[in-house]
Motif scaffolding. Structure first.
Motif, PDB file in Angstrom:
ATOM      1  N   PHE A   1       0.878  -1.333   0.130  1.00  0.00           N
ATOM      2  CA  PHE A   1       0.124   0.105   0.122  1.00  0.00           C
ATOM      3  C   PHE A   1       0.952   1.280  -0.092  1.00  0.00           C
ATOM      4  N   LEU A   2       2.062   1.432   0.672  1.00  0.00           N
ATOM      5  CA  LEU A   2       2.908   2.271   0.713  1.00  0.00           C
ATOM      6  C   LEU A   2       3.671   2.637  -0.847  1.00  0.00           C
ATOM      7  N   GLN A   3       3.704   1.327  -1.677  1.00  0.00           N
ATOM      8  CA  GLN A   3       4.267   1.573  -2.817  1.00  0.00           C
ATOM      9  C   GLN A   3       2.958   2.097  -3.649  1.00  0.00           C
ATOM     10  N   ALA A   4       1.966   1.663  -3.515  1.00  0.00           N
ATOM     11  CA  ALA A   4       0.685   2.044  -4.275  1.00  0.00           C
ATOM     12  C   ALA A   4       0.558   3.732  -4.103  1.00  0.00           C
ATOM     13  N   GLU A   5       0.665   4.042  -2.890  1.00  0.00           N
ATOM     14  CA  GLU A   5       0.496   5.515  -2.720  1.00  0.00           C
ATOM     15  C   GLU A   5       1.755   6.275  -3.446  1.00  0.00           C
ATOM     16  N   ALA A   6       2.695   5.521  -3.225  1.00  0.00           N
ATOM     17  CA  ALA A   6       3.980   6.555  -3.896  1.00  0.00           C
ATOM     18  C   ALA A   6       3.650   6.639  -5.339  1.00  0.00           C
ATOM     19  N   LEU A   7       3.174   5.435  -6.194  1.00  0.00           N
ATOM     20  CA  LEU A   7       2.921   5.590  -7.533  1.00  0.00           C
ATOM     21  C   LEU A   7       1.726   6.534  -7.888  1.00  0.00           C
ATOM     22  N   ILE A   8       0.838   6.716  -7.044  1.00  0.00           N
ATOM     23  CA  ILE A   8      -0.318   7.755  -7.265  1.00  0.00           C
ATOM     24  C   ILE A   8       0.372   8.971  -7.128  1.00  0.00           C
ATOM     25  N   ARG A   9       1.168   9.254  -6.256  1.00  0.00           N
ATOM     26  CA  ARG A   9       1.332  10.751  -5.986  1.00  0.00           C
ATOM     27  C   ARG A   9       2.558  10.989  -6.980  1.00  0.00           C
ATOM     28  N   TYR A  10       3.602  10.100  -7.352  1.00  0.00           N
ATOM     29  CA  TYR A  10       4.709  10.355  -8.085  1.00  0.00           C
ATOM     30  C   TYR A  10       4.825   9.951  -9.376  1.00  0.00           C
ATOM     31  N   ALA A  11       4.071   8.898  -9.750  1.00  0.00           N
ATOM     32  CA  ALA A  11       4.443   8.419 -11.036  1.00  0.00           C
ATOM     33  C   ALA A  11       3.071   8.299 -11.975  1.00  0.00           C
ATOM     34  N   SER A  12       1.958   9.280 -11.712  1.00  0.00           N
ATOM     35  CA  SER A  12       0.939   9.581 -12.425  1.00  0.00           C
ATOM     36  C   SER A  12       0.088   7.978 -12.175  1.00  0.00           C
ATOM     37  N   GLY A  13       0.049   7.340 -11.112  1.00  0.00           N
ATOM     38  CA  GLY A  13      -0.637   6.020 -10.912  1.00  0.00           C
ATOM     39  C   GLY A  13      -0.179   4.833 -11.832  1.00  0.00           C
ATOM     40  N   ALA A  14       0.953   5.068 -12.581  1.00  0.00           N
ATOM     41  CA  ALA A  14       1.466   3.753 -13.198  1.00  0.00           C
ATOM     42  C   ALA A  14       1.853   2.923 -12.218  1.00  0.00           C
ATOM     43  N   GLY A  15       1.169   1.302 -12.258  1.00  0.00           N
ATOM     44  CA  GLY A  15       1.629   0.294 -11.569  1.00  0.00           C
ATOM     45  C   GLY A  15       0.879   0.492 -10.196  1.00  0.00           C
ATOM     46  N   ALA A  16       0.164   1.496  -9.948  1.00  0.00           N
ATOM     47  CA  ALA A  16      -0.506   1.622  -8.578  1.00  0.00           C
ATOM     48  C   ALA A  16      -1.336   0.241  -8.183  1.00  0.00           C
ATOM     49  N   GLU A  17      -2.205  -0.086  -9.504  1.00  0.00           N
ATOM     50  CA  GLU A  17      -3.273  -0.962  -9.471  1.00  0.00           C
ATOM     51  C   GLU A  17      -2.901  -2.310  -8.797  1.00  0.00           C
ATOM     52  N   ASP A  18      -1.560  -2.652  -9.597  1.00  0.00           N
ATOM     53  CA  ASP A  18      -0.984  -3.875  -8.944  1.00  0.00           C
ATOM     54  C   ASP A  18      -0.719  -3.922  -7.721  1.00  0.00           C
ATOM     55  N   LYS A  19      -0.066  -2.860  -7.156  1.00  0.00           N
ATOM     56  CA  LYS A  19       0.378  -2.689  -5.832  1.00  0.00           C
ATOM     57  C   LYS A  19      -0.556  -2.792  -4.843  1.00  0.00           C
ATOM     58  N   TYR A  20      -1.790  -2.254  -5.221  1.00  0.00           N
ATOM     59  CA  TYR A  20      -2.988  -2.086  -4.468  1.00  0.00           C
ATOM     60  C   TYR A  20      -3.632  -3.516  -4.345  1.00  0.00           C
ATOM     61  N   ASN A  21      -3.655  -4.173  -5.336  1.00  0.00           N
ATOM     62  CA  ASN A  21      -4.146  -5.762  -5.439  1.00  0.00           C
ATOM     63  C   ASN A  21      -3.315  -6.694  -4.474  1.00  0.00           C
ATOM     64  N   GLN A  22      -2.059  -6.320  -4.503  1.00  0.00           N
ATOM     65  CA  GLN A  22      -1.074  -7.047  -3.924  1.00  0.00           C
ATOM     66  C   GLN A  22      -1.224  -6.907  -2.320  1.00  0.00           C
ATOM     67  N   GLY A  23      -1.541  -5.494  -1.973  1.00  0.00           N
ATOM     68  CA  GLY A  23      -1.922  -5.177  -0.805  1.00  0.00           C
ATOM     69  C   GLY A  23      -2.995  -5.962  -0.170  1.00  0.00           C
ATOM     70  N   VAL A  24      -4.120  -5.960  -0.834  1.00  0.00           N
ATOM     71  CA  VAL A  24      -5.465  -6.706  -0.385  1.00  0.00           C
ATOM     72  C   VAL A  24      -4.830  -8.189  -0.400  1.00  0.00           C
ATOM     73  N   ILE A  25      -4.388  -8.896  -1.330  1.00  0.00           N
ATOM     74  CA  ILE A  25      -3.937 -10.239  -1.259  1.00  0.00           C
ATOM     75  C   ILE A  25      -3.021 -10.732  -0.056  1.00  0.00           C
TER      76      ILE A  25
END
Length: 485
Positions: A337-361
């Motif tokens: 979830f930390l990585q997902a937040e970072a990608l949303i803030r500083y990488a236009s969200g690229a890859g955030a969905e995968d990190k979000y999904n991995q966070g739930v899993i």
């Protein structure tokens, strides 16, 4: 109560060190104490506070549990009425116990040229100071732990402490990388068994957390965050302390005190989280809560005890913490979830969905649940499907609500910090909430005005009474420096 906790501290430490080290003895006094035993004592001291009083406090403030109507032991937390007599024992345990022990370990590791153990102790020190400053704000740091040289240390600003903590991590990493000596403590490291690869990953994950805590401040550092993201060397196994037994004084600290000793009469499920799980068909409900005396999952709106004056704790679901439940410092789910937040803030969200999904899993994995059910929830059309949004805050809300849902009885106080920082889940007044999407409410029995909620703690009176350099706060609503949203 203080006597019970004090006894528990003692026995936990003795168990952690296999009864070879008396933690009531200052490790700086003996001429020689094995640093590996002192490291275990420091870890035991830290997790006793994290898994004990901070699990209880964080559970009230993050709204995982509320006070049972028929009991009143923790009304101060549920009503936001913590005073200056609160947390003194744990403050002392972290400073005089954990941090003092870690200082001894770091000094001995330096003498021995043991860069691995020095790194482990430094990371635990940084983690502990981060928790303290996130709870209180300005605290003794640069002048702390000097013993008789300075018994009235000045406080450092939370902002300056964060800068120094990051520098401490970097210095210890540099020292280890320039001279990589594997830690000699072996199995006395009860968290990662002195596996340096795991501790290096922990270091990077801890740095990412510290940097993102500053995301809404002028000290935000997108370059440093993305450097960590690009290196992609974060924890792959949960950082947890599992040295517990189903025996008095040897069990998980929350279980040992709240369930075994006090009798399981205070903490009942808050509707804020239980209803979120229930209304979304989330099987984590059974991992986080036990069924009530009617074999159902039931809860109470936060602080709403006066409307149910005769109901016992057994009339509600209660925390599903056992004697052998580990205490977690950080999890793979949190890292995701930390990585997902970072990608949303500083990488236009690229890859955030995968990190979000991995966070739930990975949250399901930490709770010991079938991950196929997590996959159903995050799949297209599922209740937890990630919806990419051009608005960063809308995307971030999804991550933070799931992070909140993943931290219950894993790291309750971390959930409170993140709610304060991001304002997700939102805190509304009773009657305006929507538990399905994830909402908190202002405690119905709050003593604060204008629908305010706590942002920090008062300094313990035991500290302000003896240290004139600590100025007491005027209110629990005083914000931590990074709380600027």
């Amino acid at each position: 109560m203080k006597k019970i906790i004090g006894i528990f501290f003692l026995f936990t430490m003795l168990t952690a060190c296999e009864e070879e080290l008396d933690i009531n003895t200052n490790p700086n006094t003996p001429s020689e104490v094995d640093k590996s035993l002192v490291l275990t004592a420091a870890q035991g001291s830290l997790v006793t506070v994290m898994g004990g009083e901070l699990t209880n406090l964080g559970g009230f403030l993050a709204q995982y549990h509320t006070q049972a109507p028929s009991a009143s032991q923790y009304l101060n937390m549920d009503t936001y009425n913590m005073n200056t007599n609160f947390f003194g024992g744990s403050w002392n345990e972290l400073y005089a116990g954990c941090l003092n022990d870690l200082k001894y370990v770091m000094d001995k590791a330096t003498d021995d040229g043991d860069t691995g153990t020095y790194l482990i102790a430094t990371l635990l020190r940084v983690y502990t100071f981060q928790v303290l400053t996130d709870l209180f704000g300005d605290i003794p740091y640069s002048e702390a732990l000097l013993g008789e040289e300075n018994i009235t240390p000045n406080v450092d600003s939370g902002s300056d402490i964060y800068t120094s903590l990051l520098a401490e991590v970097d210095a210890a990493l540099s020292q280890y990388n320039n001279n990589p000596v594997t830690s000699t403590v072996g199995s006395q490291d009860a968290i990662y068994n002195a596996n340096m690869s795991d501790w290096l990953k922990f270091a990077n994950t801890l740095k990412l957390k510290l940097y993102l805590r500053m995301a809404y401040t002028s000290k935000a550092n997108p370059t440093a965050v993305m450097s960590l993201i690009n290196d992609n060397n974060f924890i792959t196994s949960d950082a947890k302390f599992s040295n517990y037994e189903n025996a008095p004084n040897k069990a998980n600290p929350f279980y040992d005190v709240q369930i075994d000793r006090i009798g399981d009469v205070n903490n009942v499920a808050s509707s804020s989280l239980l209803s979120f799980y229930s209304e979304n068909g989330d099987p984590r409900i059974a991992a986080v809560y036990r069924r009530d005396n009617q074999n159902a999952f039931s809860s109470l709106d936060q602080g709403n005890r006066d409307n149910f004056p005769n109901l016992l704790a057994s009339n509600f679901s209660r925390p599903n913490v056992t004697g052998v439940t580990p205490v977690y410092l950080m999890t793979v789910s949190e890292s995701n979830f930390l990585q997902a937040e970072a990608l949303i803030r500083y990488a236009s969200g690229a890859g955030a969905e995968d990190k979000y999904n991995q966070g739930v899993i990975n949250s399901f994995m930490t709770y010991g649940l079938d991950t196929s059910e997590a996959m159903n929830l995050i799949s297209s059309g599922g209740n937890y499907e990630y919806i990419a949004n051009a608005n960063d805050e809308s995307s971030l809300r999804q991550v933070m609500v799931q992070k909140w849902a993943s931290l219950a009885y894993i790291n309750n106080i971390e959930a409170f910090f993140e709610v304060n920082r991001t304002k997700y889940p939102e805190t509304l007044t009773l009657g305006n909430e929507d538990y399905t999407v994830g909402n908190l409410i202002v405690s119905v029995s709050s003593v604060l005005t204008a629908n305010q909620t706590p942002n920090s703690l008062f300094y313990p009176a035991t500290e302000t009474d003896k240290n004139p350099n600590i100025t007491q706060k005027t209110s629990l609503t005083e914000k931590i420096w990074w709380d600027q949203k």
